[in-house]
Enzyme design. Sequence first.
Site, PDB file in Angstrom:
ATOM      1  N   LYS A 189      -6.543  -2.174 -29.043  1.00 43.00           N
ATOM      2  CA  LYS A 189      -5.681  -3.063 -29.819  1.00 43.00           C
ATOM      3  C   LYS A 189      -6.402  -3.438 -31.112  1.00 43.00           C
ATOM      4  O   LYS A 189      -7.501  -3.996 -31.080  1.00 43.00           O
ATOM      5  CB  LYS A 189      -5.335  -4.329 -29.038  1.00 43.00           C
ATOM      6  CG  LYS A 189      -4.374  -5.221 -29.827  1.00 43.00           C
ATOM      7  CD  LYS A 189      -4.293  -6.619 -29.277  1.00 43.00           C
ATOM      8  CE  LYS A 189      -3.567  -7.512 -30.265  1.00 43.00           C
ATOM      9  NZ  LYS A 189      -3.665  -8.946 -29.915  1.00 43.00           N
ATOM     10  N   GLY A 248      -1.421 -18.339 -30.778  1.00 40.73           N
ATOM     11  CA  GLY A 248      -1.751 -19.575 -30.081  1.00 40.73           C
ATOM     12  C   GLY A 248      -0.848 -20.746 -30.381  1.00 40.73           C
ATOM     13  O   GLY A 248      -1.101 -21.853 -29.905  1.00 40.73           O
ATOM     14  N   ALA A 261       1.818 -12.529 -29.833  1.00 44.20           N
ATOM     15  CA  ALA A 261       1.478 -13.844 -30.400  1.00 44.20           C
ATOM     16  C   ALA A 261       2.712 -14.722 -30.549  1.00 44.20           C
ATOM     17  O   ALA A 261       3.778 -14.263 -30.966  1.00 44.20           O
ATOM     18  CB  ALA A 261       0.773 -13.729 -31.749  1.00 44.20           C
ATOM     19  N   GLY A 262       2.523 -15.991 -30.208  1.00 42.50           N
ATOM     20  CA  GLY A 262       3.549 -16.992 -30.436  1.00 42.50           C
ATOM     21  C   GLY A 262       4.359 -17.385 -29.223  1.00 42.50           C
ATOM     22  O   GLY A 262       5.076 -18.390 -29.247  1.00 42.50           O
ATOM     23  N   ASN A 295      -1.483 -14.671 -24.191  1.00 39.48           N
ATOM     24  CA  ASN A 295      -2.701 -15.202 -23.573  1.00 39.48           C
ATOM     25  C   ASN A 295      -2.606 -16.717 -23.416  1.00 39.48           C
ATOM     26  O   ASN A 295      -2.580 -17.236 -22.316  1.00 39.48           O
ATOM     27  CB  ASN A 295      -3.928 -14.835 -24.405  1.00 39.48           C
ATOM     28  CG  ASN A 295      -5.220 -15.301 -23.741  1.00 39.48           C
ATOM     29  OD1 ASN A 295      -5.621 -14.770 -22.732  1.00 39.48           O
ATOM     30  ND2 ASN A 295      -5.852 -16.319 -24.305  1.00 39.48           N
ATOM     31  N   THR A 296      -2.491 -17.420 -24.547  1.00 36.43           N
ATOM     32  CA  THR A 296      -2.537 -18.879 -24.512  1.00 36.43           C
ATOM     33  C   THR A 296      -1.420 -19.484 -23.666  1.00 36.43           C
ATOM     34  O   THR A 296      -1.633 -20.478 -22.972  1.00 36.43           O
ATOM     35  CB  THR A 296      -2.467 -19.434 -25.954  1.00 36.43           C
ATOM     36  OG1 THR A 296      -3.483 -18.816 -26.743  1.00 36.43           O
ATOM     37  CG2 THR A 296      -2.670 -20.933 -25.969  1.00 36.43           C
TER      38      THR A 296
END
Length: 337
Positions: A180, A241, A267-268, A289-290
């Site tokens: 990635k 995040g 993301a997001g 992830n977050t």
Amino acid sequence: MDTPPAPAPITITLNGEPRRTAAPSIAALAAELGLDPAKVAVERNGVIAPRSQLAETPVAEGDVIEIVHFVGGGDHAPDHTGADTWTVAGRTFTSRLIVGTGKYKDFAQNAAALAASGAEIVTVAVRRVNVSDPCAPMLTDFIDPKKVAYLPNTAGCFTADEAIRTLRLAREAGGWDLVKLEVLGEARTLYPDMRETLKATEVLANEGFAPMVYCTDDPIAAKQLESAGAVAVMPLGAPIGSGLGIQNRVTIRLIVEGASVPVLVDAGVGTASDAAVAMELGCDGVLMNTAIAEAKDPIRMARAMKLAVEAGRDAYLAGRMATRKYADPSSPLAGLI
């Protein structure tokens, strides 16, 4: 017979810090540090030291050496018969959810969340080995790269050269070509620098890497990445995040419609409905992830994300009803009493 004198200590720079050593080779240095060569990659003066040649690679006065490993950032091939699978760079997966390995309380929680998510790919960051505590637990002790696909990433890289160097080390450490790529433009927004990203994509593709590339939600940039050698494009839904969810459904849909490689929102995502929306737009998958790691109950959220991705995919394949300006009764009006 006289015993030959021990080699005189020399000074090197190891992972950014000066260190005195009498090790004659990289292999000897690894042994001195208590490291397992099978779990690390080594760079000497900007050049990768192949693992097969560590015993022959000398250590000399003034050398700059980097030793890195993977951090959190089944035995049989899965049966894909009849499954709704997706393929990237010749590899086929059943789960359309990719999860990260950062921000968890510990590696054990990370592994439990991964199991609950059903994900078959995890992103991993490449970081310097902690030479002061070489026996500290590593991600590979909890998540077996033989059972789960590791996707080395370039989190924290702000130039093409930094990203390329990081992934070369990753390939040496684990042999992974599917990677990635992200090249960030600034620390505040963590938005990608598309000029540097394109440059890195071209170099990596020419070196035999299969880069999955984090990018802006721009259909033109996505096509440029394809032309540069990206095996998947990964437009952001919102800043990394942030948990804001997909902010521009129109451009994500346009990227999906124009792509000839897999498209994954990266993301997001903040909650399960955000993941479902990404899949309803026709994306091949979602990376997060977050949203899992910072949930009050990461294991439960991982399970929710698994179900949301599956539900969103089913809804996309089913084809949603048309929208109407006015009401349309579902019960027939004929035969009213």
